[in-house]
Design an enzyme around this catalytic site. Structure first.
Site, short mmCIF file in Angstrom:
data_model
loop_
_atom_site.label_atom_id
_atom_site.label_comp_id
_atom_site.label_asym_id
_atom_site.label_seq_id
_atom_site.Cartn_x
_atom_site.Cartn_y
_atom_site.Cartn_z
N GLU A 31 -32.92 -77.83 34.65
CA GLU A 31 -31.62 -78.31 33.89
C GLU A 31 -30.88 -79.11 35.15
OE1 GLU A 31 -29.10 -76.24 31.71
OE2 GLU A 31 -27.49 -77.61 31.72
N GLU A 52 -32.12 -67.23 32.59
CA GLU A 52 -31.65 -68.15 33.54
C GLU A 52 -32.28 -67.48 34.89
OE1 GLU A 52 -27.52 -69.42 33.50
OE2 GLU A 52 -27.89 -70.38 31.62
N LYS A 98 -35.31 -66.54 26.53
CA LYS A 98 -35.35 -67.42 27.67
C LYS A 98 -34.21 -66.65 28.43
CE LYS A 98 -32.94 -71.66 27.89
NZ LYS A 98 -31.86 -71.47 28.87
N ASP A 149 -27.64 -70.25 24.44
CA ASP A 149 -26.14 -69.81 24.51
C ASP A 149 -24.97 -70.81 24.60
OD1 ASP A 149 -26.69 -70.53 27.02
OD2 ASP A 149 -26.26 -68.59 27.90
N SER A 150 -25.67 -72.13 24.76
CA SER A 150 -24.65 -73.24 24.53
C SER A 150 -23.94 -73.01 23.07
CB SER A 150 -25.54 -74.66 24.63
OG SER A 150 -26.44 -74.51 23.67
N ASP A 169 -31.95 -67.37 23.58
CA ASP A 169 -31.39 -67.22 25.10
C ASP A 169 -30.93 -65.74 25.34
OD1 ASP A 169 -31.41 -69.30 26.95
OD2 ASP A 169 -29.65 -70.11 26.19
#
Ligand code: KIV
Length: 278
Positions: A189, A122, A120, A51-52, A90
């Site tokens: 991270e 978080e 993925k 999602d970057s 993501d």
């Protein structure tokens, strides 16, 4: 991938990546579009549609504004450009935190509409229950601990995590819970080497570090950072190219040529056929 290249697709699988714990380091990069995916595919084990892309492609200030539709669109493009790498997508902010059932419905959309093999998410407080729910229903999940970019509005900055003992213990526990819930691998991270090493030695799933030292089982970078597309490079990034400079120089040269009428030249021009004389 062009239609001439329709030979059998034999991708790396989730079990292949899971089996790399403590073995050959896992090579992962983010990727957002088909032509770049085609270049990256032979070299990478995992391509993450991160999602970057909110910042890297869409110019957003953070990942918070990224939607499920954006992730699906870019995921479809990356799948078209690849045939070897495992593609992970993501789950964006707001698509998985409220309840495992919502996370399941959204993750099913991602896998069905893109053809990617895993998602993925978080690993915040609600993540272990959600990961367990998804994995038991056939959705492979990669976890993500340490600095969690989707929590920017709680944290206030993207500073490295786990420097103070309480936070360090919480991140270690979160990594354990993520692995125990069934995640097949865990991104770490923005944490110091000691914590990354302890997580990697503690959990039985491969860890993939970004700003988390060489102690991890693999590495990931945001592709735009390592290719030098931004004017600022974080400490943990190695720039393997200067695409920002290259693109700037190429566009300046084109602009000069157009203004000086040097482009297009005869070789770049179509001419009508000469009439055949009787
Ligand atoms: O979105 C992303 O690029 C990521 C990486 C930082 C791992 O999640």
């Amino acid at each position: 991938m062009s239609s001439q290249k329709q030979e059998t697709i034999k991708r790396l699988t989730v079990p292949d990546i899971r089996a790399r714990k403590g073995g050959q380091p896992i090579v992962m990069l983010t990727c957002y579009d088909a032509p770049t995916a085609e270049i990256m595919d032979p070299h990478c084990d995992v391509l993450l549609v991160g999602d970057s892309l909110g910042m890297a492609v869409h110019g957003l200030p953070s990942t918070v504004g990224v939607t499920l539709e954006m992730m699906i669109l870019h995921g479809q493009a990356v799948m078209r450009g690849t045939r070897r790498a495992l593609v992970v997508i993501d789950m964006p902010f707001g698509s998985y935190e409220a309840a495992p059932e919502t996370a399941y419905a959204n993750a099913v959309r991602v896998l069905k509409e893109t053809g990617a093999q895993a998602v993925k998410l978080e690993s915040g407080a609600t993540a272990p229950a959600t990961i367990d729910y998804l994995v038991k229903r056939g959705i492979p999940v990669m976890g993500h601990v340490g600095l969690l970019p989707q929590s920017i509005n709680i944290d206030g900055s993207f500073r490295a995590k786990g420097k103070e003992e309480g936070e360090r213990a919480r991140i270690l526990q979160s990594a354990r819970d993520t692995a125990d819930a069934g995640a097949f691998s865990v991104v770490i991270e923005g944490v110091a080497e000691g914590l990354a090493r302890e997580i990697t030695e503690t959990i039985d799933k491969p860890t993939i570090g970004i700003g988390a030292s060489a102690a991890c089982d693999g590495q990931v970078l945001v592709v735009s950072d390592m290719l030098g597309l931004f004017d600022w490079t974080p400490k943990f990034v190695r720039r393997y190219a200067d695409l920002r400079g290259e693109i700037g120089r190429a566009v300046a040269a084109y602009a000069d040529d157009v203004r000086a009428r040097r482009f297009p030249a005869e070789v770049e021009t179509y001419f009508s056929k000469k009439p055949v004389s009787p």
